[in-house]
Design a protein around this motif. Structure first.
Motif, mmCIF file in Angstrom:
data_model
loop_
_atom_site.group_PDB
_atom_site.id
_atom_site.type_symbol
_atom_site.label_atom_id
_atom_site.label_comp_id
_atom_site.label_asym_id
_atom_site.label_seq_id
_atom_site.Cartn_x
_atom_site.Cartn_y
_atom_site.Cartn_z
ATOM 1 N N ASN A 95 29.800 47.118 80.388
ATOM 2 C CA ASN A 95 30.393 48.310 80.965
ATOM 3 C C ASN A 95 31.999 49.303 80.255
ATOM 4 N N GLY A 96 32.418 47.524 79.939
ATOM 5 C CA GLY A 96 34.046 47.957 79.220
ATOM 6 C C GLY A 96 34.350 48.044 77.645
ATOM 7 N N VAL A 97 35.111 47.446 77.306
ATOM 8 C CA VAL A 97 34.953 47.357 75.716
ATOM 9 C C VAL A 97 34.532 46.351 75.283
ATOM 10 N N VAL A 98 34.196 45.984 73.946
ATOM 11 C CA VAL A 98 34.137 44.673 72.915
ATOM 12 C C VAL A 98 34.857 44.888 72.280
ATOM 13 N N GLU A 99 36.339 43.427 72.378
ATOM 14 C CA GLU A 99 36.816 43.574 71.828
ATOM 15 C C GLU A 99 36.581 42.583 70.223
ATOM 16 N N GLY A 100 37.004 41.612 69.620
ATOM 17 C CA GLY A 100 37.034 40.524 68.410
ATOM 18 C C GLY A 100 35.875 40.201 69.032
ATOM 19 N N ALA A 101 34.670 39.915 69.475
ATOM 20 C CA ALA A 101 33.758 39.125 70.256
ATOM 21 C C ALA A 101 32.189 38.891 69.310
ATOM 22 N N GLU A 102 31.647 38.258 69.390
ATOM 23 C CA GLU A 102 30.568 37.604 68.639
ATOM 24 C C GLU A 102 29.490 38.344 70.146
ATOM 25 N N LEU A 103 28.854 39.336 70.279
ATOM 26 C CA LEU A 103 27.707 39.316 71.000
ATOM 27 C C LEU A 103 25.972 39.356 69.446
ATOM 28 N N LYS A 104 25.449 38.865 70.844
ATOM 29 C CA LYS A 104 23.587 38.147 70.096
ATOM 30 C C LYS A 104 22.876 38.591 71.844
ATOM 31 N N CYS A 105 21.819 39.195 70.758
ATOM 32 C CA CYS A 105 21.069 39.557 72.337
ATOM 33 C C CYS A 105 19.231 39.163 71.564
ATOM 34 N N ASN A 106 18.439 39.701 72.537
ATOM 35 C CA ASN A 106 17.199 39.372 71.960
ATOM 36 C C ASN A 106 16.192 40.704 72.076
ATOM 37 N N GLY A 107 17.326 40.984 72.848
ATOM 38 C CA GLY A 107 16.430 43.066 73.914
ATOM 39 C C GLY A 107 17.278 43.662 72.800
ATOM 40 N N LYS A 108 17.660 44.654 74.440
ATOM 41 C CA LYS A 108 18.479 46.192 73.878
ATOM 42 C C LYS A 108 20.132 45.704 74.278
ATOM 43 N N LEU A 109 20.632 46.763 73.449
ATOM 44 C CA LEU A 109 22.064 46.202 73.854
ATOM 45 C C LEU A 109 22.718 47.746 74.182
ATOM 46 N N THR A 110 23.958 47.848 75.054
ATOM 47 C CA THR A 110 24.029 49.084 75.626
ATOM 48 C C THR A 110 26.163 48.723 76.038
ATOM 49 N N ILE A 111 26.789 49.002 75.233
ATOM 50 C CA ILE A 111 28.020 49.083 75.210
ATOM 51 C C ILE A 111 29.159 50.340 75.985
ATOM 52 N N ALA A 112 28.953 50.737 76.869
ATOM 53 C CA ALA A 112 29.426 51.713 77.427
ATOM 54 C C ALA A 112 30.804 52.015 76.854
ATOM 55 N N GLY A 113 32.196 51.434 77.176
ATOM 56 C CA GLY A 113 33.197 51.145 76.393
ATOM 57 C C GLY A 113 33.611 51.542 74.760
ATOM 58 N N GLY A 114 32.065 50.617 74.529
ATOM 59 C CA GLY A 114 32.516 50.605 73.181
ATOM 60 C C GLY A 114 32.627 49.672 72.238
ATOM 61 N N VAL A 115 33.457 48.923 70.812
ATOM 62 C CA VAL A 115 33.740 48.219 70.600
ATOM 63 C C VAL A 115 34.897 48.523 69.434
ATOM 64 N N SER A 116 36.292 47.629 70.289
ATOM 65 C CA SER A 116 36.980 47.639 68.659
ATOM 66 C C SER A 116 37.585 46.316 68.427
ATOM 67 N N GLY A 117 37.096 46.007 66.912
ATOM 68 C CA GLY A 117 36.386 44.850 67.077
ATOM 69 C C GLY A 117 37.918 44.151 65.808
ATOM 70 N N ASN A 118 38.871 44.220 65.742
ATOM 71 C CA ASN A 118 39.783 43.840 64.834
ATOM 72 C C ASN A 118 39.692 43.312 64.085
ATOM 73 N N ASP A 119 38.205 43.674 63.205
ATOM 74 C CA ASP A 119 37.929 42.993 62.041
ATOM 75 C C ASP A 119 37.350 41.210 62.129
ATOM 76 N N LYS A 120 36.772 41.163 63.489
ATOM 77 C CA LYS A 120 35.913 40.152 63.727
ATOM 78 C C LYS A 120 35.074 40.457 64.841
ATOM 79 N N ALA A 121 34.860 41.415 65.162
ATOM 80 C CA ALA A 121 33.409 41.503 66.117
ATOM 81 C C ALA A 121 32.403 41.932 65.466
#
Length: 338
Positions: A95-121
């Motif tokens: 529901n929030g924001v993804v920062e410089g993190a790693e996300l991995k799933c085997n299905g679908k993905l929803t990020i309501a707040g967006g991604v601010s990756g800092n070149d690390k996400a």
């Protein structure tokens, strides 16, 4: 007890009637023994015990939660903070924001707040994904990707269609790749920011094929070396009247075993390579027919567009157009929504 050492009597507890909910089975042999019939999160609420294939985090993924690795769907009500990992066997919903993190799933993905990756996400999803915006991140989506606002300075690979929706939806900086289509309101910027847009190929499949080709080549080379080693020892055995020193006999046995394994591996690699080539060809035919880039606004200078391996460097602004490949060239035509 009190600070002076005087015991304090405990209050008697109250028995409660507990109900077995979804995902819980009561043992027929022992009514007091309950077991889970599915993998998931144990939830106790209103005297009911359930096992859900869903893990919900009420706040942020941070030091208080640590990294998340769950077999089912993961729902995060807050943000995913810098440096943390979230793995899910099914879907991920943030529901929030993804920062410089790693996300991995085997299905679908929803990020309501967006991604601010800092070149690390780093985000990997084999299904469809819906992300509000993506900045400074690496994203690999097997299905379709929809972004409501912008993709900025990213490396994005999509197996199907990439759409940056909205009247101000922009792709600027970095590289975006899609198997079928890329749609956006604008591409690049007034400052001629280098932006690469590629349609008509999926790098994941090509990389997998390249890896298999390398493994096959290595296996063939090792098999050839093993055969030469065996032949050398057999020739030596003949010269020595059929008797080899113990260490040479042991080496001959090891090489013979290795030969059989390498022969089996080489056959497997060759078959996998053939399957991947067939899959790539089948996918390539569909991509060639449907590959296109559409822009409702402006494609700025500094943008390079590649469709089915035909490339075009944008040197003059293009507006309200659809680009396709024809006879090895990228052609510019009027805007077509479908």
């Amino acid at each position: 007890m009190t600070v002076t050492g005087k015991p304090i009597e405990a209050k008697e507890g109250k028995d409660i009637d507990v109900i077995a909910g979804k995902g819980v089975i009561v043992s027929p042999e022992n009514k007091e023994e309950w077991v889970a019939d599915t993998d998931g999160q144990v939830i106790v609420k209103d005297n009911k015990i359930t096992v859900m294939a869903l893990y919900e985090i009420p706040g942020d993924v941070n030091l208080s939660t640590g990294n998340i690795d769950f077999i089912g769907t993961v729902v995060i009500r807050g943000d995913v903070k810098d440096g943390f990992k979230v793995y899910a066997g099914e879907d991920i919903i943030v529901n929030g924001v993804v920062e410089g993190a790693e996300l991995k799933c085997n299905g679908k993905l929803t990020i309501a707040g967006g991604v601010s990756g800092n070149d690390k996400a780093k985000i990997t999803c084999p299904g469809d994904a819906n992300i509000k915006y993506i900045r400074n991140a690496t994203v690999d989506v097997g299905g379709n990707l929809t972004s409501a606002q912008a993709i900025m300075h990213c490396k994005v690979t999509v197996g199907g269609k990439l759409t940056v929706a909205g009247k101000k939806g922009v792709i600027v900086g970095g590289q975006v790749i899609a198997g079928l289509e890329i749609n956006a309101a604008s591409m690049g910027s007034n400052f001629a920011t280098p932006t690469e847009v590629i349609v008509g190929e999926v790098l994941g499949l090509r990389d997998e094929l390249q890896k298999m080709e390398n493994e096959l080549k290595t296996s063939i080379e090792n098999l050839d070396k093993t055969k030469k080693g065996i032949q050398f020892l057999k020739d030596l055995q003949v010269k020595m009247g059929g008797n080899l020193p113990p260490e040479k006999k042991e080496l001959l046995t090891k090489l013979t075993r290795a030969q059989f394994k390498l022969m089996a591996d080489t056959k497997i690699f060759a078959e996998k390579k053939q399957e991947l080539e067939k899959k790539e060809q089948e996918g390539a035919d569909e991509r060639r027919r449907h590959a296109k880039v559409t822009c409702m606004g402006v494609i700025h200078t500094g943008v390079k567009i590649t469709i089915n391996k035909a490339s075009r460097q944008i040197t003059e602004e293009l507006k309200y157009c659809t680009l396709t490949e024809s006879d090895g060239e990228v052609k510019v035509g009027p805007f077509r929504a479908n």
